[in-house]
Design an enzyme around this catalytic site. Structure first.
Site, mmCIF file in Angstrom:
data_model
loop_
_atom_site.group_PDB
_atom_site.id
_atom_site.type_symbol
_atom_site.label_atom_id
_atom_site.label_comp_id
_atom_site.label_asym_id
_atom_site.label_seq_id
_atom_site.Cartn_x
_atom_site.Cartn_y
_atom_site.Cartn_z
ATOM 1 N N ARG A 103 0.814 -1.230 0.000
ATOM 2 C CA ARG A 103 0.000 0.000 0.000
ATOM 3 C C ARG A 103 0.840 1.268 0.000
ATOM 4 N NH1 ARG A 103 -2.816 -3.474 3.309
ATOM 5 N NH2 ARG A 103 -4.752 -4.217 2.379
ATOM 6 N N LYS A 154 2.113 11.550 -10.540
ATOM 7 C CA LYS A 154 1.202 10.617 -11.234
ATOM 8 C C LYS A 154 2.010 9.397 -11.641
ATOM 9 C CE LYS A 154 -2.095 13.601 -13.624
ATOM 10 N NZ LYS A 154 -2.535 13.989 -14.978
ATOM 11 N N GLU A 210 -5.569 17.159 -9.794
ATOM 12 C CA GLU A 210 -6.106 17.626 -11.076
ATOM 13 C C GLU A 210 -7.609 17.885 -11.052
ATOM 14 O OE1 GLU A 210 -4.980 16.873 -15.698
ATOM 15 O OE2 GLU A 210 -5.160 15.118 -14.438
ATOM 16 N N ASN A 237 -2.385 20.301 -19.630
ATOM 17 C CA ASN A 237 -2.935 19.528 -20.756
ATOM 18 C C ASN A 237 -3.048 20.354 -22.039
ATOM 19 O OD1 ASN A 237 -4.917 17.643 -18.592
ATOM 20 N ND2 ASN A 237 -3.482 16.782 -20.034
ATOM 21 N N HIS A 289 -3.004 18.694 -25.381
ATOM 22 C CA HIS A 289 -3.149 17.250 -25.176
ATOM 23 C C HIS A 289 -4.509 16.704 -25.618
ATOM 24 C CE1 HIS A 289 0.567 17.738 -23.042
ATOM 25 N NE2 HIS A 289 0.597 16.497 -22.613
ATOM 26 N N HIS A 300 -3.735 13.610 -27.659
ATOM 27 C CA HIS A 300 -3.999 12.227 -27.241
ATOM 28 C C HIS A 300 -4.792 11.479 -28.311
ATOM 29 C CE1 HIS A 300 -3.300 12.953 -22.703
ATOM 30 N NE2 HIS A 300 -2.279 12.326 -23.237
HETATM 31 N N1 LIG Z 1 3.333 10.453 -14.994
HETATM 32 C C1 LIG Z 1 3.195 11.530 -15.731
HETATM 33 O O1 LIG Z 1 2.762 12.588 -15.263
HETATM 34 C C2 LIG Z 1 3.599 11.475 -17.174
HETATM 35 C C3 LIG Z 1 3.750 12.653 -17.890
HETATM 36 C C4 LIG Z 1 4.197 12.576 -19.203
HETATM 37 C C5 LIG Z 1 4.475 11.345 -19.787
HETATM 38 N N2 LIG Z 1 4.309 10.211 -19.031
HETATM 39 C C6 LIG Z 1 4.604 8.903 -19.620
HETATM 40 O O2 LIG Z 1 5.969 8.863 -20.017
HETATM 41 C C7 LIG Z 1 6.106 7.976 -21.124
HETATM 42 C C8 LIG Z 1 6.874 8.692 -22.208
HETATM 43 O O3 LIG Z 1 8.144 9.001 -21.698
HETATM 44 P P1 LIG Z 1 9.443 8.972 -22.647
HETATM 45 O O4 LIG Z 1 9.210 9.873 -23.792
HETATM 46 O O5 LIG Z 1 10.604 9.171 -21.767
HETATM 47 O O6 LIG Z 1 9.348 7.510 -23.282
HETATM 48 P P2 LIG Z 1 10.074 6.119 -22.934
HETATM 49 O O7 LIG Z 1 10.230 5.901 -21.503
HETATM 50 O O8 LIG Z 1 9.323 5.106 -23.722
HETATM 51 O O9 LIG Z 1 11.536 6.325 -23.565
HETATM 52 C C9 LIG Z 1 11.671 6.558 -24.965
HETATM 53 C C10 LIG Z 1 12.823 5.706 -25.508
HETATM 54 O O10 LIG Z 1 14.050 6.280 -25.050
HETATM 55 C C11 LIG Z 1 14.901 5.221 -24.557
HETATM 56 N N3 LIG Z 1 15.773 5.849 -23.570
HETATM 57 C C12 LIG Z 1 15.488 6.248 -22.311
HETATM 58 N N4 LIG Z 1 16.527 6.903 -21.780
HETATM 59 C C13 LIG Z 1 17.500 6.915 -22.726
HETATM 60 C C14 LIG Z 1 18.807 7.457 -22.759
HETATM 61 N N5 LIG Z 1 19.318 8.167 -21.738
HETATM 62 N N6 LIG Z 1 19.552 7.262 -23.893
HETATM 63 C C15 LIG Z 1 19.030 6.572 -24.943
HETATM 64 N N7 LIG Z 1 17.777 6.064 -24.969
HETATM 65 C C16 LIG Z 1 17.026 6.230 -23.869
HETATM 66 C C17 LIG Z 1 13.926 4.208 -24.008
HETATM 67 O O11 LIG Z 1 14.546 2.937 -23.919
HETATM 68 C C18 LIG Z 1 12.806 4.256 -25.041
HETATM 69 O O12 LIG Z 1 13.094 3.426 -26.127
HETATM 70 C C19 LIG Z 1 4.713 7.590 -21.549
HETATM 71 O O13 LIG Z 1 4.411 6.307 -21.058
HETATM 72 C C20 LIG Z 1 3.826 8.638 -20.882
HETATM 73 O O14 LIG Z 1 2.530 8.152 -20.608
HETATM 74 C C21 LIG Z 1 3.891 10.251 -17.753
#
Ligand SMILES: NC(=O)c1ccc[n+]([C@@H]2O[C@H](COP(=O)([O-])OP(=O)(O)OC[C@H]3O[C@@H](n4cnc5c(N)ncnc54)[C@H](O)[C@@H]3O)[C@@H](O)[C@H]2O)c1
Length: 310
Positions: free
Chosen positions: A71, A93, A187, A195, A198, A202
């Site tokens: 939890r 989040k 939110e 957003n 977005h 989205h």
């Molecule tokens: N929690 C939140 O508030 C929030 C906000 C925005 C996005 N997100 C989430 O984040 C995700 C998108 O994040 P992202 O764009 O980082 O995508 P990701 O985590 O999929 O990474 C993108 C790619 O970059 C590679 N990678 C990561 N670090 C690297 C590095 N230092 N060097 C080379 N390659 C590297 C990964 O292996 C992957 O192939 C989505 O799932 C989205 O829903 C969450």
């Protein structure tokens, strides 16, 4: 998760290394179940800590595993992408995807710390770097003209070569997100401004079958939201054009010719800002001045879409 390797043991305790699948696959029920099984097998208790090292997908999954295990145990985010640094790891989040959509299963569970080390970005692809910068540009439009000034005249390669500028941009975006989130953690209204871009973004992300990066879809969504505000009489055409200039200078897409409007409309209704049948958009009336466009007409929406679909 492919393996579970204990990599260290010292007086303070043990460190375990869990590798999880890349990208969105990390955010699946299967991956989560394996992670929780590994926590159980490793004897994780409430005095233990999870450190999520990776892009936004990894920190979302690591944070959610920590939120649900016993939890809620402590966790630390070590984001390695621009999107992870300025967005995913800030604001508490956490979550994973369900068959019915992205991020539908999750929890608000803030990390105890977020450790940002710029050297991770050296290996990041241009595509992922630019996609993360779309969220930085969004922050500039909703809250801080200085962010946009820092980007003016920059190409992707000149920006990547200027470490001080990248640090300044990431610091500014983190500060903006943290400030907004601290006023509205769950939110209910204020956090909605994050957003911007977005709502259509989205829908396009889903329509593209996730072949576009999140930030690329948001880039198109930002131009759409700006066009809608211009059509609505709230925003000048100069600021709409500034969206196009800044986003394209980093190589981000600003048009989406692949869908008919009628295909995107049902996807817009899934947006979490919708109220019943009413679609709502975050928009701006000037840099740093946000507003909501409630229930725009079909004619306005279609006109805005025409402007970004060719
Ligand atoms: N929690 C939140 O508030 C929030 C906000 C925005 C996005 N997100 C989430 O984040 C995700 C998108 O994040 P992202 O764009 O980082 O995508 P990701 O985590 O999929 O990474 C993108 C790619 O970059 C590679 N990678 C990561 N670090 C690297 C590095 N230092 N060097 C080379 N390659 C590297 C990964 O292996 C992957 O192939 C989505 O799932 C989205 O829903 C969450």
């Amino acid at each position: 998760m492919k393996d579970r390797v204990r990599i260290d043991r010292d007086i303070a305790g043990e460190v375990f290394y869990f590798a999880i699948a890349d990208g969105e696959e990390a955010k699946s029920l299967g991956s989560m179940s394996q992670l929780w099984n590994s926590l159980g097998a490793s004897g994780f208790t409430r005095s233990d800590l999870i450190v999520g090292i990776g892009g936004g997908a990894v920190t979302d999954a690591a944070g959610f595993s920590a939120a649900a295990w016993l939890r809620g145990i402590d966790w630390v985010a070590v984001p390695t992408t621009v999107a992870g640094m300025v967005d995913a790891s800030i604001g508490g989040k956490t979550g994973i995807n369900s068959l019915y959509g992205k991020n539908l299963i999750g929890a608000f569970h803030s990390p105890n710390a977020v450790l940002i080390d710029m050297s991770w970005l050296h290996t990041l692809s241009d595509r992922d770097f630019a996609a993360g910068m779309a969220e930085v540009i969004k922050c500039g439009f909703i809250a801080d003209k200085r962010v946009l000034d820092l980007l003016k005249g920059e190409s992707l390669s000149s920006l990547r070569a200027d470490q001080d500028r990248v640090i300044a941009l990431i610091e500014a975006a983190v500060e903006i997100k943290a400030r907004v989130v601290s006023t509205d953690f769950k939110e209910s209204y204020a956090r909605e401004v994050l957003n911007y871009g977005h709502t259509l973004g989205h829908a396009i992300e889903i329509h593209s079958g996730y072949t576009l990066r999140h930030g690329e879809a948001i880039s198109i969504g930002l131009v759409f939201a700006a066009e809608l505000a211009e059509i609505n009489g709230s925003l000048s055409s100069e600021i709409v054009e500034l969206h196009r200039v800044l986003l394209t200078s980093l190589g981000l897409p600003i048009t989406y010719p692949r869908a008919k409007w009628s295909e995107l409309l049902p996807l817009l209704a899934l947006d979490k800002k919708s109220r019943g049948a009413m679609i709502r958009f975050v928009a701006i009336s000037a840099v740093g001045e946000t507003l909501r466009i409630e229930a725009p007409t079909q004619a306005q929406l279609q006109l805005a879409y025409e402007r970004i679909s060719s």
